[in-house]
Design an enzyme around this catalytic site. Structure first.
Site, PDB file in Angstrom:
ATOM      1  N   ALA A   1       1.903  -0.647  -4.501  1.00  0.00           N
ATOM      2  CA  ALA A   1       2.095   0.336  -3.021  1.00  0.00           C
ATOM      3  C   ALA A   1       1.224  -0.315  -2.004  1.00  0.00           C
ATOM      4  CB  ALA A   1       1.848   1.402  -3.348  1.00  0.00           C
ATOM      5  N   SER A   2       0.970   0.351  -0.982  1.00  0.00           N
ATOM      6  CA  SER A   2       0.346  -0.248   0.049  1.00  0.00           C
ATOM      7  C   SER A   2      -1.363  -0.348  -0.008  1.00  0.00           C
ATOM      8  CB  SER A   2       0.677   0.789   1.508  1.00  0.00           C
ATOM      9  OG  SER A   2       0.100   1.822   1.392  1.00  0.00           O
ATOM     10  N   ILE A   3      -1.750   0.756  -0.787  1.00  0.00           N
ATOM     11  CA  ILE A   3      -3.166   0.521  -0.819  1.00  0.00           C
ATOM     12  C   ILE A   3      -3.736  -0.176  -2.285  1.00  0.00           C
ATOM     13  CG2 ILE A   3      -5.163   1.722  -0.870  1.00  0.00           C
ATOM     14  CD1 ILE A   3      -3.736   1.767   1.620  1.00  0.00           C
TER      15      ILE A   3
ATOM     16  N   ASP B   1       2.363  12.691   1.341  1.00  0.00           N
ATOM     17  CA  ASP B   1       3.243  11.734   1.074  1.00  0.00           C
ATOM     18  C   ASP B   1       4.575  12.081   0.452  1.00  0.00           C
ATOM     19  OD1 ASP B   1       4.522   9.304   0.696  1.00  0.00           O
ATOM     20  OD2 ASP B   1       2.535   8.242  -0.142  1.00  0.00           O
TER      21      ASP B   1
ATOM     22  N   ALA C   1       3.712  -0.657 -10.935  1.00  0.00           N
ATOM     23  CA  ALA C   1       4.094  -0.413  -9.191  1.00  0.00           C
ATOM     24  C   ALA C   1       3.039  -0.934  -8.650  1.00  0.00           C
ATOM     25  CB  ALA C   1       4.366   1.351  -9.154  1.00  0.00           C
TER      26      ALA C   1
END
Length: 542
Positions: free
Chosen positions: A229-231, A384, A227
């Site tokens: 993600a943003s970071i 989150d 996966a």
């Protein structure tokens, strides 16, 4: 069409200016760059009127831009030694991810923001013309908010990653009815995830964090991420030292250093383009997001939060018996930008809809209980609510909790006041609810009657699951939609932003309710709140 060509030529100069910055001046000059682009966005409406009056559609032809833009070479990665082939585990049904280098320098990130601004300006002009010639009812929102601009925004944020993407994901948590459809659609794409970084960037990050011989730590390491993600992105591996299957989270290069400049640039774009409703208080969202992102980029801090949450979950009898767990963190195989944890098996929660009613009820009650304990008992919450942060293994009945970068502490004063509001709602006491809301500065008390009524009703609806000992049917009660109907009034009539803690807290509460709805849960809830109420009374006596 001279004006149109001058706008695009001016935009090109701004992009070239951003691309040629010296790194030590990047922070200052990037602000100037985005200010120029923002001026263009503000002037787009005036230019579109002259185009519309002449009944000419602007032809957006990239060949009219200066050749420097078309030929600007991408940064070339330094040659890297090829890693030795490693056996990789079989990962069934792994979704394909787009692969793009992360713009890691301030210069390259300024260039990306300036390019986005040009695209938004062109898209706004086109939409203005389309609306002027359409016989269909016109949207009530700005011409800058359209499907093409939404796609541009989503693609740019997924490519940029870091703070830019994180802010988009924070905005995407807003109930869709609060946002214009094109923007809600774009932010849904942003919420789905980011592009993955290519192997050469991945290798540089792992080498920097775990050493030149990092592959010696693993008997298996899959270079294709599970996966993104943003970071950062997540890879599966197996440790040589103990044979444990692990998930290795690797942060994108440069995202921690770019937080402040990214958020300033993005704030400028969304403000001047008119893409965000004023009542969302985008300045406050960005301020809270900046603080949160600084913590999220510190994987050593996340490791501490993960271990703390693991101990708290183990301490609660109902959660432990319900098989709620937190993965073990491997500190010796982690660093500031790499976090290695035991691998968690299972599917994300939204894929658990085909389970039996009793299983779905067990998961939903556990998540709701966890949320209430995090806020009102432990005062330490993972904020989150992304569905990917909850995995359920139907073979073992284990629910695994993931991602503690956004974990935060809530102080006594805030928790006491917020519990009073929830307890008032759970006991159908609107008078006390409104008094506490004003005391906590959710309201000034001087709002118009429409705003005051909307706040009161939204608060009472929030307390519905806790009103009685009867089981609450989350699917049929439409709780989030009904709250959103009142919350839509907030964007029009709210006088002050809510307390800063609320931005992360309400994201988690809304996520917990949405998970219960997704699971079609029918569960009792009041006993959880009463248990916390008794604990709080005992604490006050001490």
């Amino acid at each position: 069409m001279g004006d149109w060509h001058r706008v695009l030529s001016g935009a090109a100069k701004v992009i070239n200016q951003g691309a040629s910055l010296q790194s030590k001046a990047a922070t200052i000059r990037s602000t100037e760059t985005l200010l120029h682009m923002s001026d263009m966005l503000r002037n787009a409406e005036q230019l579109s009127k002259s185009i519309i009056n002449s009944h000419q559609v602007p032809h957006y032809d990239d060949s009219t831009l200066p050749t420097q833009i078309q030929t600007l070479p991408p940064p070339q990665p330094q040659p890297q030694p090829q890693p030795q082939p490693q056996p990789t585990p079989t990962i069934p049904n792994k979704p394909p991810l787009s692969v793009n280098s992360v713009p890691s320098s301030q210069i390259s990130r300024v260039f990306n923001f300036a390019s986005l601004a040009v695209g938004l300006a062109g898209g706004t002009l086109k939409e203005k013309y389309t609306r002027s010639t359409s016989s269909s009812p016109l949207p009530t929102y700005s011409a800058s908010i359209n499907d093409e601009n939404g796609d541009r925004l989503a693609s740019a944020l997924c490519r940029m990653r870091g703070a830019a993407l994180k802010l988009g994901q924070m905005l995407s948590i807003q109930e869709e009815s609060l946002l214009p459809p094109p923007l809600a659609k774009a932010l849904a794409k942003v919420r789905a995830g980011a592009d993955a970084m290519p192997p050469d960037q991945l290798e540089r990050q792992l080498t920097a964090q775990l050493g030149e011989n990092y592959m010696d730590k693993f008997s298996i390491f899959d270079e294709v991420p599970l996966a993104a993600a943003s970071i950062g992105q997540v890879h599966r591996g197996r440790l040589k030292s103990c044979g444990s299957d692990v998930a290795v989270k690797v942060q994108y290069p440069g995202v921690a250093k770019s937080i402040h400049i990214d958020l300033s640039n993005l704030q400028m774009l969304v403000t001047y383009s008119g893409m965000m409703p004023k009542g969302l208080f985008i300045d406050e969202i960005i301020r809270v997001g900046r603080d949160e992102l600084v913590n999220e980029c510190d994987y050593e801090l996340e490791l501490e939060s993960q271990e703390r949450m693991s101990n708290l979950v183990k301490s609660d009898k109902e959660l432990a018996e319900g098989k709620f767990v937190v993965p073990k963190a491997f500190a010796e195989h982690s660093g500031k930008e790499v976090l290695t944890s035991s691998f968690a098996f299972g599917n994300t929660i939204e894929k658990s809809a085909n389970l039996s009613q009793s299983e779905r009820n067990k998961i939903a009650r556990g998540i709701l209980r966890l949320t209430i304990l995090e806020l009102f008992d432990w005062q330490f919450m993972q904020t989150d609510p992304n569905w990917g942060n909850f995995l359920y293994d139907s073979n073992t009945g284990v629910t695994t909790l993931l991602d503690f970068g956004a974990a935060r502490h809530f102080d006594d004063e805030f928790v006491d006041g917020y519990f009073n509001i929830v307890w008032a709602a759970a006991n159908n006491d609107p008078k006390f609810l409104m008094e506490e809301s004003i005391r906590m500065k959710f309201l000034t008390g001087e709002e118009n009657s429409e705003m005051l009524h909307a706040h009161e009703m939204a608060g009472l609806i929030l307390g519905e699951p806790f009103l009685t000992d009867e089981k609450y049917d989350f699917k049929t009660k439409r709780i989030t939609q009904r709250i959103a109907e009142h919350a839509a009034i907030f964007t029009k009539h709210r006088k002050v932003p809510p307390p800063q803690e609320v931005y992360t807290l309400h994201r988690k509460l809304a996520g917990a309710f949405l998970l219960c709805i997704k699971l079609e849960a029918v569960i009792s809830c009041r006993d959880i709140l009463e248990e916390v109420f008794e604990k709080r009374k005992t604490k006050l006596r001490k």
